[in-house]
Motif scaffolding. Sequence first.
Motif, PDB file in Angstrom:
ATOM      1  N   ILE A  72       7.560  29.941 -78.931  1.00  0.00           N
ATOM      2  CA  ILE A  72       7.786  29.280 -77.642  1.00  0.00           C
ATOM      3  C   ILE A  72       9.116  28.537 -77.710  1.00  0.00           C
ATOM      4  O   ILE A  72       9.400  27.838 -78.685  1.00  0.00           O
ATOM      5  N   LYS A  73       9.912  28.677 -76.687  1.00  0.00           N
ATOM      6  CA  LYS A  73      11.168  27.944 -76.604  1.00  0.00           C
ATOM      7  C   LYS A  73      11.105  26.975 -75.422  1.00  0.00           C
ATOM      8  O   LYS A  73      11.019  27.388 -74.277  1.00  0.00           O
ATOM      9  N   TYR A  74      11.101  25.697 -75.721  1.00  0.00           N
ATOM     10  CA  TYR A  74      11.204  24.691 -74.669  1.00  0.00           C
ATOM     11  C   TYR A  74      12.686  24.475 -74.358  1.00  0.00           C
ATOM     12  O   TYR A  74      13.526  24.465 -75.259  1.00  0.00           O
ATOM     13  N   ALA A  75      12.988  24.300 -73.090  1.00  0.00           N
ATOM     14  CA  ALA A  75      14.382  24.168 -72.664  1.00  0.00           C
ATOM     15  C   ALA A  75      15.084  23.027 -73.405  1.00  0.00           C
ATOM     16  O   ALA A  75      14.569  21.915 -73.489  1.00  0.00           O
ATOM     17  N   ALA A  76      16.267  23.329 -73.943  1.00  0.00           N
ATOM     18  CA  ALA A  76      17.164  22.338 -74.569  1.00  0.00           C
ATOM     19  C   ALA A  76      16.564  21.694 -75.819  1.00  0.00           C
ATOM     20  O   ALA A  76      17.032  20.667 -76.274  1.00  0.00           O
ATOM     21  N   ILE A  77      15.509  22.309 -76.377  1.00  0.00           N
ATOM     22  CA  ILE A  77      14.929  21.786 -77.613  1.00  0.00           C
ATOM     23  C   ILE A  77      14.898  22.944 -78.608  1.00  0.00           C
ATOM     24  O   ILE A  77      14.020  23.790 -78.547  1.00  0.00           O
ATOM     25  N   GLN A  78      15.851  22.983 -79.513  1.00  0.00           N
ATOM     26  CA  GLN A  78      15.980  24.132 -80.387  1.00  0.00           C
ATOM     27  C   GLN A  78      15.877  23.799 -81.864  1.00  0.00           C
ATOM     28  O   GLN A  78      15.895  24.694 -82.699  1.00  0.00           O
ATOM     29  N   THR A  79      15.787  22.528 -82.221  1.00  0.00           N
ATOM     30  CA  THR A  79      15.782  22.168 -83.643  1.00  0.00           C
ATOM     31  C   THR A  79      14.397  22.232 -84.267  1.00  0.00           C
ATOM     32  O   THR A  79      14.246  22.063 -85.466  1.00  0.00           O
ATOM     33  N   VAL A  80      13.380  22.479 -83.454  1.00  0.00           N
ATOM     34  CA  VAL A  80      12.004  22.571 -83.934  1.00  0.00           C
ATOM     35  C   VAL A  80      11.453  23.934 -83.525  1.00  0.00           C
ATOM     36  O   VAL A  80      11.553  24.324 -82.366  1.00  0.00           O
ATOM     37  N   ASP A  81      10.884  24.656 -84.475  1.00  0.00           N
ATOM     38  CA  ASP A  81      10.283  25.956 -84.172  1.00  0.00           C
ATOM     39  C   ASP A  81       8.824  25.763 -83.761  1.00  0.00           C
ATOM     40  O   ASP A  81       8.041  25.138 -84.486  1.00  0.00           O
ATOM     41  N   ILE A  82       8.466  26.312 -82.602  1.00  0.00           N
ATOM     42  CA  ILE A  82       7.099  26.202 -82.089  1.00  0.00           C
ATOM     43  C   ILE A  82       6.481  27.597 -82.033  1.00  0.00           C
ATOM     44  O   ILE A  82       7.053  28.506 -81.434  1.00  0.00           O
ATOM     45  N   SER A  83       5.322  27.765 -82.648  1.00  0.00           N
ATOM     46  CA  SER A  83       4.592  29.029 -82.593  1.00  0.00           C
ATOM     47  C   SER A  83       3.205  28.770 -82.027  1.00  0.00           C
ATOM     48  O   SER A  83       2.587  27.741 -82.313  1.00  0.00           O
ATOM     49  N   LEU A  84       2.723  29.713 -81.222  1.00  0.00           N
ATOM     50  CA  LEU A  84       1.424  29.556 -80.557  1.00  0.00           C
ATOM     51  C   LEU A  84       0.463  30.628 -81.053  1.00  0.00           C
ATOM     52  O   LEU A  84       0.724  31.826 -80.906  1.00  0.00           O
ATOM     53  N   LEU A  85      -0.644  30.211 -81.653  1.00  0.00           N
ATOM     54  CA  LEU A  85      -1.687  31.131 -82.089  1.00  0.00           C
ATOM     55  C   LEU A  85      -2.584  31.424 -80.895  1.00  0.00           C
ATOM     56  O   LEU A  85      -3.284  30.544 -80.396  1.00  0.00           O
ATOM     57  N   ARG A  86      -2.591  32.672 -80.451  1.00  0.00           N
ATOM     58  CA  ARG A  86      -3.254  33.049 -79.206  1.00  0.00           C
ATOM     59  C   ARG A  86      -4.726  33.409 -79.441  1.00  0.00           C
ATOM     60  O   ARG A  86      -5.123  34.560 -79.362  1.00  0.00           O
ATOM     61  N   LEU A  87      -5.554  32.390 -79.670  1.00  0.00           N
ATOM     62  CA  LEU A  87      -6.980  32.638 -79.825  1.00  0.00           C
ATOM     63  C   LEU A  87      -7.628  33.084 -78.517  1.00  0.00           C
ATOM     64  O   LEU A  87      -8.745  33.611 -78.523  1.00  0.00           O
TER      65      LEU A  87
END
Length: 299
Positions: free
Chosen positions: A15-30
């Motif tokens: 997931i990429k939140y706008a203007a926030i790139q220094t943290v990697d976000i992954s979503l586990l799709r249960l």
Amino acid sequence: MIKSIRPETVNIEAIKYAAIQTVDISLLRLDKIHPVISGNKWFKLKEYLKLAIEGNKKGIITFGGTWSNHIVATACATRSAGLSSIGIIRGEEPATFSQTLQDAQAFGMDLRFLNRAAFREASKAPDTFLPETNDWMVVPEGGKGESGVAGASSILDLVPDLDMYTHICCAVGTGTMLAGLTNAARPWQKLIGISSLKGEDGLTAAVSAMLKPGAARFSIFFDYHFGGYAKHPPALVDYMNQFFRQTRIPTDIVYTSKLLFGIEQLLHSGYFPENSKVLVIHSGGLQGNRSLKAGELIF
């Protein structure tokens, strides 16, 4: 036992939140594991189902509201396992059943309605209200309890390269999933819960009581409930639609929308250190969106 559950179909999406790139976000799709027994509900039920079968029980008795994900998941899971089910429903019997209750009934669940006071008492002391309990497995609302925690612990078995994550985040209702994840996480990982409940913090103590010695650390945030459990003001619905436009990922009005909103706010506030790798658990529950008016959501 329930062959239609196929964990191999679960995927993890960035997931990429706008203007926030220094943290990697992954979503586990249960939410993708099953069309009815969706998300974390399967994991919180599976150990109870195993115990019911091993104990030669007739089925499962459990508790929930008229739009409860847990109620319809239990009805479907027990039928798939060759068991019966009784649902104790909070509130007087309505003239027209919700779609959730209609589905539960179609899966063979015996629905019994109690006013809110009686429901609370029955939840605390089911033997008083339910003479069948000796022959049935009683499962607390939401799958709470030791078996629910044990089942939720296995969620992280689905995650390849689990060690690379610094944080694991989930929505919190009863705290069962958060406790299971905290028990299963690596000692250096930080668990973050976003509460869907409004009011004083009773969850921190409740989750702590369900943890094993040496479990990872956890924190619960209480600022993103949008008015309380199951409350869904227009601002939340707008956020759900906006998030779907950006990601094509559907969320639900009770848990995952508030979770993802809360994570975004924490990102904006700088809560996560730079280069953190954050795993977020999508716990399903999309069927509850049917309580909204047609057209409110774009998905």
